[in-house]
Scaffold this motif. Sequence first.
Motif, PDB file in Angstrom:
ATOM      1  N   VAL A  55     -70.901 -47.175 -77.855  1.00  0.00           N
ATOM      2  CA  VAL A  55     -71.808 -46.198 -77.243  1.00  0.00           C
ATOM      3  C   VAL A  55     -71.014 -45.251 -76.341  1.00  0.00           C
ATOM      4  N   TYR A  56     -71.619 -44.122 -76.060  1.00  0.00           N
ATOM      5  CA  TYR A  56     -71.017 -43.116 -75.183  1.00  0.00           C
ATOM      6  C   TYR A  56     -71.964 -42.869 -74.006  1.00  0.00           C
ATOM      7  N   VAL A  57     -71.484 -42.125 -73.027  1.00  0.00           N
ATOM      8  CA  VAL A  57     -72.379 -41.723 -71.932  1.00  0.00           C
ATOM      9  C   VAL A  57     -73.462 -40.836 -72.543  1.00  0.00           C
ATOM     10  N   SER A  77     -69.338 -45.155 -71.409  1.00  0.00           N
ATOM     11  CA  SER A  77     -68.882 -45.314 -72.790  1.00  0.00           C
ATOM     12  C   SER A  77     -68.266 -46.704 -72.906  1.00  0.00           C
ATOM     13  N   GLY A  78     -68.427 -47.304 -74.073  1.00  0.00           N
ATOM     14  CA  GLY A  78     -67.905 -48.663 -74.240  1.00  0.00           C
ATOM     15  C   GLY A  78     -68.577 -49.366 -75.393  1.00  0.00           C
ATOM     16  N   MET A 105     -65.598 -42.930 -69.795  1.00  0.00           N
ATOM     17  CA  MET A 105     -66.790 -42.100 -69.515  1.00  0.00           C
ATOM     18  C   MET A 105     -66.880 -40.924 -70.505  1.00  0.00           C
ATOM     19  N   GLU A 106     -66.681 -41.271 -71.784  1.00  0.00           N
ATOM     20  CA  GLU A 106     -66.714 -40.261 -72.847  1.00  0.00           C
ATOM     21  C   GLU A 106     -68.167 -39.914 -73.162  1.00  0.00           C
ATOM     22  N   LYS A 107     -68.468 -38.628 -73.200  1.00  0.00           N
ATOM     23  CA  LYS A 107     -69.855 -38.213 -73.461  1.00  0.00           C
ATOM     24  C   LYS A 107     -70.188 -38.340 -74.938  1.00  0.00           C
ATOM     25  N   ASP A 108     -71.443 -38.624 -75.237  1.00  0.00           N
ATOM     26  CA  ASP A 108     -71.895 -38.664 -76.623  1.00  0.00           C
ATOM     27  C   ASP A 108     -71.639 -37.291 -77.259  1.00  0.00           C
ATOM     28  N   PRO A 109     -71.017 -37.275 -78.464  1.00  0.00           N
ATOM     29  CA  PRO A 109     -70.695 -35.977 -79.079  1.00  0.00           C
ATOM     30  C   PRO A 109     -71.929 -35.110 -79.334  1.00  0.00           C
ATOM     31  N   ALA A 110     -73.105 -35.725 -79.393  1.00  0.00           N
ATOM     32  CA  ALA A 110     -74.322 -34.940 -79.683  1.00  0.00           C
ATOM     33  C   ALA A 110     -74.817 -34.172 -78.457  1.00  0.00           C
ATOM     34  N   ILE A 111     -74.231 -34.452 -77.286  1.00  0.00           N
ATOM     35  CA  ILE A 111     -74.754 -33.828 -76.060  1.00  0.00           C
ATOM     36  C   ILE A 111     -74.399 -32.350 -76.001  1.00  0.00           C
ATOM     37  N   LYS A 112     -75.431 -31.529 -75.919  1.00  0.00           N
ATOM     38  CA  LYS A 112     -75.173 -30.089 -75.729  1.00  0.00           C
ATOM     39  C   LYS A 112     -76.394 -29.438 -75.072  1.00  0.00           C
ATOM     40  N   GLY A 278     -77.713 -30.963 -71.422  1.00  0.00           N
ATOM     41  CA  GLY A 278     -77.955 -31.907 -72.518  1.00  0.00           C
ATOM     42  C   GLY A 278     -77.740 -33.357 -72.112  1.00  0.00           C
ATOM     43  N   MET A 279     -77.711 -33.632 -70.797  1.00  0.00           N
ATOM     44  CA  MET A 279     -77.408 -34.991 -70.329  1.00  0.00           C
ATOM     45  C   MET A 279     -78.688 -35.772 -70.024  1.00  0.00           C
TER      46      MET A 279
END
Length: 435
Positions: A55-57, A77-78, A105-112, A278-279
């Motif tokens: 999972v991501y942030v 993330s983890g 703390m990698e953001k989910d790639p879908a976040i925008k 997008g968070m």
Amino acid sequence: MPKYFTFKGGIHPGEFKFTEKDAIEDFVAPDVVYIPLSQHFGKPAKPVVKKGDKVYVGSLIGEPDGGFSASIHSSVSGTVKKVDKYHHFSGNMEQTVIIENDGQMEKDPAIKSAYSDSITPEKIIEIARNYGIVGLGGATFPASIKMSPPPGKTFDTLILNGAECEPYLTSDHRLMIESPEEIILGALLIKKAINANRLIIAIEENKMDAVSVYEKIKDKYKFDIAILKTKYPQGGEKQIIKAILDREVPEGGLPVDVHTYVQNVGTAYALWDAVYNGMPLVKRIVSITGSVKNRKNLKVAIGTPISALIEHCGGYMGEAGKLIAGGPMMGIALYTDKIPVTKGTSGILIQRKEEMSLDEPTNCIRCGRCISSCPMNLMPNLLGDFSEFYKFEESKDLGVLNCIECGSCSYVCPAKRHLVQLIKVTKAELKKKGR
Ligand code: SF4
Ligand code: SF4
């Protein structure tokens, strides 16, 4: 001199806003977070992850279960360690997604960002639902439901609630000072979603530094400021509406019945973050206060154990007697500091043993103080009596269901009667019977 708004009844407990001048610090998320699927008003979310999932942030980990529920997202993330029962502020063990933090703390790639000037009310409400936005003032009511009034009902006014009338708590105060434009931009999104024509930010007079921040931007964003008298429970929805607009929410009714929408400042900030960045709602501000060595306002990843925050603040001062999520008036006593921070955790208050009230209740002396302090015009003395004698139906006739459980009656009672606890028992009994 400006007009200071207020309501009838209420009390003036000591303020103890020790952390009001302490800037918000980012708290580094711990190695493991415990994210409950139940942290909002309504049904718990349904898990959509399992052991071993990456999972991501901001990744969705729980989806709403039906209309009256909310989404839950990962705050780190983890890797998901397991989905299992874990300690919860309710006092029960509740389904929780336990995630090992990889520290990236990698953001989910879908976040925008979803923002555009032409964003529609429907899109704002959809984002509130999909991004897990709930009321952060304590009620944790899903914002998307609140923004969707029943057919035939309309809003004309949005009150942005910055009263923060509970003693000790300063998370809203600091957020108001440090992120005013974000809060107002979030409020303007709510105003658009509910088609209101007026925005008012309501702030108690003990936060004039925040008032002056909003004075500087009120013409730019076209909103009004209402300064409230410092009184508890000034931040209650019905009290704030009556104080500012002189509108009376009918018995058993909702603010929409008087065309008014009230939302906490932290929720407006969370909606701004969801729409503009997008968070999803994965962090919140928590005041760590009371008998802790270094009191602080921390920005905390949802799911962080309270013990980690207390350790970061230097540990307990003396022997801890009581741990409270929220303030001393309406907060929830916790049985362990393993319980994680959730969306509704505005503060953690630690009381030493000697600060706890251990007085045994005595007989009512008919002084009437509970009646004059009740902001809902109830008779708490009689409601307490009826509860003790299991006369729940009689309590209903006296309007017990209108009690907002503010605790003012218990606070002023010289006989130390546990009035609000007795009233809660009555309400629970009536609920069981479907009344
Ligand atoms: S009866 Fe309810 S609303 Fe009235 S003071 Fe007591 S707790 Fe507050
Ligand atoms: S405040 Fe306490 S003692 Fe006074 S009337 Fe109410 S219940 Fe009785």
